[in-house]
Design a protein around this motif. Structure first.
Motif, PDB file in Angstrom:
ATOM      1  N   LYS A  35      33.398  -4.820   5.846  1.00 15.61           N
ATOM      2  CA  LYS A  35      33.769  -4.583   4.448  1.00 15.61           C
ATOM      3  C   LYS A  35      33.142  -3.285   3.940  1.00 15.61           C
ATOM      4  O   LYS A  35      33.797  -2.488   3.272  1.00 15.61           O
ATOM      5  CB  LYS A  35      33.321  -5.765   3.583  1.00 15.61           C
ATOM      6  CG  LYS A  35      33.688  -5.616   2.132  1.00 15.61           C
ATOM      7  CD  LYS A  35      33.214  -6.798   1.309  1.00 15.61           C
ATOM      8  CE  LYS A  35      33.535  -6.549  -0.158  1.00 15.61           C
ATOM      9  NZ  LYS A  35      32.921  -7.535  -1.031  1.00 15.61           N
ATOM     10  N   LYS A  38      34.967  -0.352   5.478  1.00 13.06           N
ATOM     11  CA  LYS A  38      36.275  -0.173   4.833  1.00 13.06           C
ATOM     12  C   LYS A  38      36.126   0.535   3.493  1.00 13.06           C
ATOM     13  O   LYS A  38      36.965   1.366   3.127  1.00 13.06           O
ATOM     14  CB  LYS A  38      36.981  -1.513   4.654  1.00 13.06           C
ATOM     15  CG  LYS A  38      37.572  -2.042   5.929  1.00 13.06           C
ATOM     16  CD  LYS A  38      38.253  -3.385   5.731  1.00 13.06           C
ATOM     17  CE  LYS A  38      38.721  -3.932   7.074  1.00 13.06           C
ATOM     18  NZ  LYS A  38      39.252  -5.276   6.971  1.00 13.06           N
ATOM     19  N   GLU A  39      35.068   0.231   2.763  1.00 14.79           N
ATOM     20  CA  GLU A  39      34.825   0.926   1.496  1.00 14.79           C
ATOM     21  C   GLU A  39      34.541   2.402   1.732  1.00 14.79           C
ATOM     22  O   GLU A  39      34.991   3.247   0.965  1.00 14.79           O
ATOM     23  CB  GLU A  39      33.691   0.253   0.737  1.00 14.79           C
ATOM     24  CG  GLU A  39      34.097  -1.082   0.157  1.00 14.79           C
ATOM     25  CD  GLU A  39      32.995  -1.762  -0.631  1.00 14.79           C
ATOM     26  OE1 GLU A  39      32.009  -1.088  -1.017  1.00 14.79           O
ATOM     27  OE2 GLU A  39      33.120  -2.975  -0.863  1.00 14.79           O
ATOM     28  N   ASP A  43      36.722   5.368   0.119  1.00 16.68           N
ATOM     29  CA  ASP A  43      36.032   6.353  -0.716  1.00 16.68           C
ATOM     30  C   ASP A  43      36.179   7.776  -0.196  1.00 16.68           C
ATOM     31  O   ASP A  43      36.125   8.726  -0.973  1.00 16.68           O
ATOM     32  CB  ASP A  43      34.533   6.026  -0.819  1.00 16.68           C
ATOM     33  CG  ASP A  43      34.245   4.768  -1.609  1.00 16.68           C
ATOM     34  OD1 ASP A  43      35.150   4.265  -2.311  1.00 16.68           O
ATOM     35  OD2 ASP A  43      33.094   4.267  -1.533  1.00 16.68           O
TER      36      ASP A  43
END
Length: 114
Positions: A35, A38-39, A43
């Motif tokens: 997670k 993935k951020e 970004d």
């Protein structure tokens, strides 16, 4: 997001460690690590697309060279032609460990510019 955890994850990705090993080393669930990565991808994708755009790839560093190159400061990293070629070639490979490292450095750089 826990900055210390992100930094620890990035540090291990920068030395080419897989998510499974990072999870075991840090005692964090694999899903939580994925997670966070993935951020980083969400970004940094717009910045990376502007950075390398239609760049022609000339020279891709191997894993040993990448381990050394990713130790550079973000500004130096992003001015190195070999890194830019690597980014241009691997930017859509969302499982590439060195790209995760580079994305983390870009994320930190962008946060510091705000």
């Amino acid at each position: 997001m826990n900055p210390k955890l992100e930094e620890a994850i990035a540090g291990l990705r920068c030395v080419n460690k897989p998510v499974k090993q990072i999870a075991k080393t840090l005692g964090v669930k694999k899903d939580a690590i994925e997670k966070i990565i993935k951020e980083w991808i969400m970004d940094t994708d717009p910045y990376i697309n502007k950075l390398v755009g239609e760049r022609k790839v000339n020279n891709i560093p191997d894993a040993n060279e990448m381990k050394l190159l990713v130790k550079m400061a973000p500004d130096d990293l992003l001015s190195d032609k070999r890194i830019l070629d690597y980014i241009a070639k691997k930017r859509n490979d969302h499982h590439d460990r060195f790209m995760d490292c580079i994305r983390y450095k870009i994320k930190i750089m962008l946060e510091n510019k705000k």
